[in-house]
Design a protein around this motif. Structure first.
Motif, PDB file in Angstrom:
ATOM      1  N   THR A  67       0.834  -1.200   0.000  1.00 53.37           N
ATOM      2  CA  THR A  67       0.000   0.000   0.000  1.00 53.37           C
ATOM      3  C   THR A  67       0.868   1.248   0.000  1.00 53.37           C
ATOM      4  O   THR A  67       0.560   2.232  -0.680  1.00 53.37           O
ATOM      5  CB  THR A  67      -0.914  -0.008   1.228  1.00 53.37           C
ATOM      6  OG1 THR A  67      -1.623  -1.251   1.266  1.00 53.37           O
ATOM      7  CG2 THR A  67      -1.910   1.120   1.175  1.00 53.37           C
ATOM      8  N   LYS A  68       1.933   1.206   0.751  1.00 51.96           N
ATOM      9  CA  LYS A  68       2.840   2.355   0.807  1.00 51.96           C
ATOM     10  C   LYS A  68       3.440   2.646  -0.561  1.00 51.96           C
ATOM     11  O   LYS A  68       3.519   3.804  -0.986  1.00 51.96           O
ATOM     12  CB  LYS A  68       3.943   2.078   1.819  1.00 51.96           C
ATOM     13  CG  LYS A  68       4.960   3.182   1.938  1.00 51.96           C
ATOM     14  CD  LYS A  68       6.051   2.834   2.923  1.00 51.96           C
ATOM     15  CE  LYS A  68       7.097   3.935   2.982  1.00 51.96           C
ATOM     16  NZ  LYS A  68       8.169   3.616   3.923  1.00 51.96           N
ATOM     17  N   ARG A  71       0.817   4.137  -2.868  1.00 55.79           N
ATOM     18  CA  ARG A  71       0.507   5.500  -2.459  1.00 55.79           C
ATOM     19  C   ARG A  71       1.602   6.469  -2.923  1.00 55.79           C
ATOM     20  O   ARG A  71       1.329   7.572  -3.384  1.00 55.79           O
ATOM     21  CB  ARG A  71       0.350   5.559  -0.942  1.00 55.79           C
ATOM     22  CG  ARG A  71      -0.062   6.907  -0.412  1.00 55.79           C
ATOM     23  CD  ARG A  71      -0.329   6.881   1.084  1.00 55.79           C
ATOM     24  NE  ARG A  71       0.850   6.514   1.842  1.00 55.79           N
ATOM     25  CZ  ARG A  71       0.984   5.371   2.552  1.00 55.79           C
ATOM     26  NH1 ARG A  71      -0.009   4.488   2.584  1.00 55.79           N
ATOM     27  NH2 ARG A  71       2.084   5.109   3.221  1.00 55.79           N
ATOM     28  N   ARG A  74       1.481   7.645  -6.583  1.00 56.63           N
ATOM     29  CA  ARG A  74       0.447   8.584  -7.014  1.00 56.63           C
ATOM     30  C   ARG A  74       1.023   9.936  -7.408  1.00 56.63           C
ATOM     31  O   ARG A  74       0.478  10.626  -8.252  1.00 56.63           O
ATOM     32  CB  ARG A  74      -0.553   8.819  -5.881  1.00 56.63           C
ATOM     33  CG  ARG A  74      -1.541   7.730  -5.678  1.00 56.63           C
ATOM     34  CD  ARG A  74      -2.538   8.148  -4.606  1.00 56.63           C
ATOM     35  NE  ARG A  74      -2.995   6.979  -3.876  1.00 56.63           N
ATOM     36  CZ  ARG A  74      -3.320   6.975  -2.592  1.00 56.63           C
ATOM     37  NH1 ARG A  74      -3.243   8.088  -1.883  1.00 56.63           N
ATOM     38  NH2 ARG A  74      -3.733   5.887  -2.014  1.00 56.63           N
TER      39      ARG A  74
END
Length: 94
Positions: A67-68, A71, A74
């Motif tokens: 997830t990091k 993220r 992005r």
């Protein structure tokens, strides 16, 4: 569209030709340069003269990425300075 240039010469723009009314003849005008349409969708010029672009590795096979990592992908990235002349050549009017 007619424009007045120095020394009393008037030119009318029609396509790729300029009409010189002082001598009443047509002169060939250079065509406009074309921007690379793919590069125009991918790169934007920033104030310092560089280019910003989207991060890669964010389109598919996302289940194995943390997830990091997703993220952090992005954010927009700044193009490396060695690649900037290539993009600037593809986008002459940016």
């Amino acid at each position: 569209m007619c424009l007045e240039i120095q020394w009393g010469q008037a030119f009318c723009l029609t396509g790729f030709y300029l009409r010189d009314f002082t001598f009443n003849h047509w002169r060939k005008q250079m065509p406009k340069m074309k921007s690379h349409s793919g590069a125009g969708k991918r790169f934007k010029k920033i104030g310092s003269g560089g280019f910003k672009c989207k991060q890669s590795h964010k389109r598919h096979i996302l289940t194995k990425k943390t997830t990091k990592r997703k993220r952090q992908l992005r954010k927009t990235a700044i193009l490396h300075p060695s690649d900037a002349p290539l993009v600037a050549r593809m986008l002459p009017y940016s």
